[in-house]
Design a protein around this motif. Structure first.
Motif, PDB file in Angstrom:
ATOM      1  N   ASP A   1       0.834  -1.193   0.000  1.00  0.00           N
ATOM      2  CA  ASP A   1       0.000   0.000   0.000  1.00  0.00           C
ATOM      3  C   ASP A   1       0.879   1.258   0.000  1.00  0.00           C
ATOM      4  OD1 ASP A   1      -2.682   1.050   0.025  1.00  0.00           O
ATOM      5  OD2 ASP A   1      -2.248   1.770   2.057  1.00  0.00           O
ATOM      6  N   GLN A   2       1.912   1.270   0.812  1.00  0.00           N
ATOM      7  CA  GLN A   2       2.828   2.415   0.842  1.00  0.00           C
ATOM      8  C   GLN A   2       3.497   2.597  -0.518  1.00  0.00           C
ATOM      9  OE1 GLN A   2       5.363   1.235   4.097  1.00  0.00           O
ATOM     10  NE2 GLN A   2       4.075   2.240   5.636  1.00  0.00           N
ATOM     11  N   LEU A   3       3.925   1.503  -1.120  1.00  0.00           N
ATOM     12  CA  LEU A   3       4.621   1.575  -2.408  1.00  0.00           C
ATOM     13  C   LEU A   3       3.686   2.045  -3.520  1.00  0.00           C
ATOM     14  CD1 LEU A   3       6.813  -1.645  -2.165  1.00  0.00           C
ATOM     15  CD2 LEU A   3       7.546   0.729  -1.878  1.00  0.00           C
ATOM     16  N   LYS A   4       2.419   1.629  -3.458  1.00  0.00           N
ATOM     17  CA  LYS A   4       1.442   2.051  -4.467  1.00  0.00           C
ATOM     18  C   LYS A   4       1.164   3.543  -4.397  1.00  0.00           C
ATOM     19  CE  LYS A   4      -1.414  -1.806  -4.324  1.00  0.00           C
ATOM     20  NZ  LYS A   4      -2.468  -2.217  -3.476  1.00  0.00           N
ATOM     21  N   ASN A   5       1.211   4.085  -3.183  1.00  0.00           N
ATOM     22  CA  ASN A   5       0.827   5.472  -2.971  1.00  0.00           C
ATOM     23  C   ASN A   5       1.965   6.476  -3.136  1.00  0.00           C
ATOM     24  OD1 ASN A   5      -2.025   5.299  -2.401  1.00  0.00           O
ATOM     25  ND2 ASN A   5      -1.413   4.110  -0.618  1.00  0.00           N
ATOM     26  N   HIS A   6       3.184   5.998  -3.354  1.00  0.00           N
ATOM     27  CA  HIS A   6       4.325   6.911  -3.464  1.00  0.00           C
ATOM     28  C   HIS A   6       5.275   6.427  -4.570  1.00  0.00           C
ATOM     29  CE1 HIS A   6       3.008   8.795   0.226  1.00  0.00           C
ATOM     30  NE2 HIS A   6       2.899   7.589   0.759  1.00  0.00           N
ATOM     31  N   ALA A   7       5.440   7.251  -5.585  1.00  0.00           N
ATOM     32  CA  ALA A   7       6.304   6.866  -6.711  1.00  0.00           C
ATOM     33  C   ALA A   7       7.757   6.713  -6.261  1.00  0.00           C
ATOM     34  CB  ALA A   7       6.214   7.898  -7.832  1.00  0.00           C
ATOM     35  N   VAL A   8       8.187   7.563  -5.338  1.00  0.00           N
ATOM     36  CA  VAL A   8       9.549   7.480  -4.814  1.00  0.00           C
ATOM     37  C   VAL A   8       9.432   7.382  -3.294  1.00  0.00           C
ATOM     38  CG1 VAL A   8      11.819   8.588  -4.681  1.00  0.00           C
ATOM     39  CG2 VAL A   8      10.391   8.906  -6.719  1.00  0.00           C
ATOM     40  N   LEU A   9       9.876   6.264  -2.747  1.00  0.00           N
ATOM     41  CA  LEU A   9       9.732   6.013  -1.317  1.00  0.00           C
ATOM     42  C   LEU A   9      11.044   5.508  -0.742  1.00  0.00           C
ATOM     43  CD1 LEU A   9       7.936   5.826   1.204  1.00  0.00           C
ATOM     44  CD2 LEU A   9       7.168   3.598   0.408  1.00  0.00           C
ATOM     45  N   LEU A  10      11.482   6.169   0.327  1.00  0.00           N
ATOM     46  CA  LEU A  10      12.719   5.796   1.004  1.00  0.00           C
ATOM     47  C   LEU A  10      12.384   5.263   2.391  1.00  0.00           C
ATOM     48  CD1 LEU A  10      15.858   5.855   0.830  1.00  0.00           C
ATOM     49  CD2 LEU A  10      15.737   8.083   1.993  1.00  0.00           C
ATOM     50  N   TYR A  11      12.736   4.001   2.624  1.00  0.00           N
ATOM     51  CA  TYR A  11      12.657   3.438   3.968  1.00  0.00           C
ATOM     52  C   TYR A  11      14.010   3.724   4.598  1.00  0.00           C
ATOM     53  CZ  TYR A  11       8.395   1.002   2.653  1.00  0.00           C
ATOM     54  OH  TYR A  11       7.123   0.701   2.256  1.00  0.00           O
ATOM     55  N   MET A  12      13.989   4.481   5.699  1.00  0.00           N
ATOM     56  CA  MET A  12      15.257   4.966   6.239  1.00  0.00           C
ATOM     57  C   MET A  12      15.272   4.928   7.764  1.00  0.00           C
ATOM     58  SD  MET A  12      14.793   9.094   5.659  1.00  0.00           S
ATOM     59  CE  MET A  12      16.281   9.501   6.565  1.00  0.00           C
ATOM     60  N   LYS A  13      16.463   5.116   8.305  1.00  0.00           N
ATOM     61  CA  LYS A  13      16.626   5.254   9.751  1.00  0.00           C
ATOM     62  C   LYS A  13      16.542   6.738  10.064  1.00  0.00           C
ATOM     63  CE  LYS A  13      19.483   1.138  10.227  1.00  0.00           C
ATOM     64  NZ  LYS A  13      20.816   0.609  10.563  1.00  0.00           N
ATOM     65  N   GLY A  14      15.467   7.133  10.752  1.00  0.00           N
ATOM     66  CA  GLY A  14      15.255   8.537  11.071  1.00  0.00           C
ATOM     67  C   GLY A  14      14.371   9.205  10.033  1.00  0.00           C
ATOM     68  N   THR A  15      14.545  10.528   9.905  1.00  0.00           N
ATOM     69  CA  THR A  15      13.761  11.325   8.960  1.00  0.00           C
ATOM     70  C   THR A  15      14.723  12.123   8.084  1.00  0.00           C
ATOM     71  OG1 THR A  15      13.666  13.337  10.300  1.00  0.00           O
ATOM     72  CG2 THR A  15      12.016  11.637  10.776  1.00  0.00           C
ATOM     73  N   PRO A  16      14.228  12.680   6.963  1.00  0.00           N
ATOM     74  CA  PRO A  16      15.112  13.494   6.134  1.00  0.00           C
ATOM     75  C   PRO A  16      15.723  14.668   6.916  1.00  0.00           C
ATOM     76  CG  PRO A  16      13.145  12.948   4.913  1.00  0.00           C
ATOM     77  CD  PRO A  16      12.916  12.485   6.338  1.00  0.00           C
ATOM     78  N   TYR A  17      14.986  15.160   7.917  1.00  0.00           N
ATOM     79  CA  TYR A  17      15.475  16.295   8.707  1.00  0.00           C
ATOM     80  C   TYR A  17      16.424  15.854   9.803  1.00  0.00           C
ATOM     81  CZ  TYR A  17      11.331  17.723   6.280  1.00  0.00           C
ATOM     82  OH  TYR A  17      10.408  17.914   5.293  1.00  0.00           O
ATOM     83  N   PHE A  18      16.296  14.604  10.216  1.00  0.00           N
ATOM     84  CA  PHE A  18      17.137  14.078  11.279  1.00  0.00           C
ATOM     85  C   PHE A  18      17.455  12.611  10.995  1.00  0.00           C
ATOM     86  CE2 PHE A  18      17.987  12.534  15.649  1.00  0.00           C
ATOM     87  CZ  PHE A  18      19.032  13.394  15.966  1.00  0.00           C
ATOM     88  N   PRO A  19      18.288  12.361   9.961  1.00  0.00           N
ATOM     89  CA  PRO A  19      18.656  10.971   9.657  1.00  0.00           C
ATOM     90  C   PRO A  19      19.450  10.389  10.833  1.00  0.00           C
ATOM     91  CG  PRO A  19      19.667  12.517   8.085  1.00  0.00           C
ATOM     92  CD  PRO A  19      18.912  13.319   9.083  1.00  0.00           C
ATOM     93  N   GLN A  20      19.231   9.115  11.098  1.00  0.00           N
ATOM     94  CA  GLN A  20      19.883   8.504  12.247  1.00  0.00           C
ATOM     95  C   GLN A  20      20.943   7.486  11.863  1.00  0.00           C
ATOM     96  OE1 GLN A  20      16.018   7.936  14.454  1.00  0.00           O
ATOM     97  NE2 GLN A  20      17.260   8.783  16.098  1.00  0.00           N
ATOM     98  N   CYS A  21      21.448   7.601  10.647  1.00  0.00           N
ATOM     99  CA  CYS A  21      22.653   6.868  10.264  1.00  0.00           C
ATOM    100  C   CYS A  21      23.235   7.558   9.041  1.00  0.00           C
ATOM    101  CB  CYS A  21      22.395   5.385  10.003  1.00  0.00           C
ATOM    102  SG  CYS A  21      21.755   4.957   8.378  1.00  0.00           S
ATOM    103  N   GLY A  22      24.514   7.386   8.829  1.00  0.00           N
ATOM    104  CA  GLY A  22      25.198   8.039   7.712  1.00  0.00           C
ATOM    105  C   GLY A  22      24.662   7.623   6.360  1.00  0.00           C
ATOM    106  N   PHE A  23      24.283   6.351   6.232  1.00  0.00           N
ATOM    107  CA  PHE A  23      23.782   5.873   4.942  1.00  0.00           C
ATOM    108  C   PHE A  23      22.426   6.496   4.616  1.00  0.00           C
ATOM    109  CE2 PHE A  23      26.625   2.349   6.255  1.00  0.00           C
ATOM    110  CZ  PHE A  23      27.551   2.473   5.231  1.00  0.00           C
ATOM    111  N   SER A  24      21.557   6.615   5.617  1.00  0.00           N
ATOM    112  CA  SER A  24      20.262   7.264   5.397  1.00  0.00           C
ATOM    113  C   SER A  24      20.462   8.737   5.059  1.00  0.00           C
ATOM    114  CB  SER A  24      19.369   7.114   6.635  1.00  0.00           C
ATOM    115  OG  SER A  24      18.913   5.782   6.766  1.00  0.00           O
ATOM    116  N   SER A  25      21.407   9.373   5.724  1.00  0.00           N
ATOM    117  CA  SER A  25      21.722  10.773   5.442  1.00  0.00           C
ATOM    118  C   SER A  25      22.178  10.940   3.994  1.00  0.00           C
ATOM    119  CB  SER A  25      22.811  11.261   6.402  1.00  0.00           C
ATOM    120  OG  SER A  25      23.151  12.595   6.119  1.00  0.00           O
TER     121      SER A  25
END
Length: 115
Positions: free
Chosen positions: A19-43
């Motif tokens: 459902d999440q993938l259907k509703n968003h053309a570009v979707l990032l599953y990440m550690k943290g948020t874009p404003y506060f990534p919680q790992c270097g790779f997510s950043s």
């Protein structure tokens, strides 16, 4: 006595992911948020998507244990972040970096913006 088929929790998690993938053309599953990534790779993944100037949705896997565990099985990809474009797994930060440096990622994302 009647038996009622129960649904496995993994089926429900997979439905939520789909459902999440259907509703968003570009979707990032990440550690943290874009404003506060919680790992270097997510950043790094966020920086790459921002450099491509594409709108993207994200899911903070720390906010949802079911998604975090279910996604590993769903994608057969054990690590995060995971980038999906049009419902397809692109890969993690290392693949995103390679594709960004070659220009392939920007080309893929520009098609989304044009659609």
């Amino acid at each position: 006595l009647h038996s009622f088929p129960t649904r496995r929790s993994s089926d429900l998690v997979n439905e939520r992911i789909e459902d999440q993938l259907k509703n968003h053309a570009v979707l990032l599953y990440m550690k943290g948020t874009p404003y506060f990534p919680q790992c270097g790779f997510s950043s790094k993944a966020v920086q790459i998507l921002q450099a491509c100037e594409v709108e993207f949705a994200y899911v903070n896997i720390f906010d949802d244990d079911e998604i975090r565990e279910g996604l590993k099985e769903y994608s057969s990809w054990p690590t995060f972040p995971q980038l999906y474009v049009n419902g397809e797994l692109v890969g993690g930060a290392d693949i995103m970096i390679e594709m960004f440096e070659s220009g392939e990622l920007k080309t893929m994302l520009d098609k989304i913006k044009a659609a």
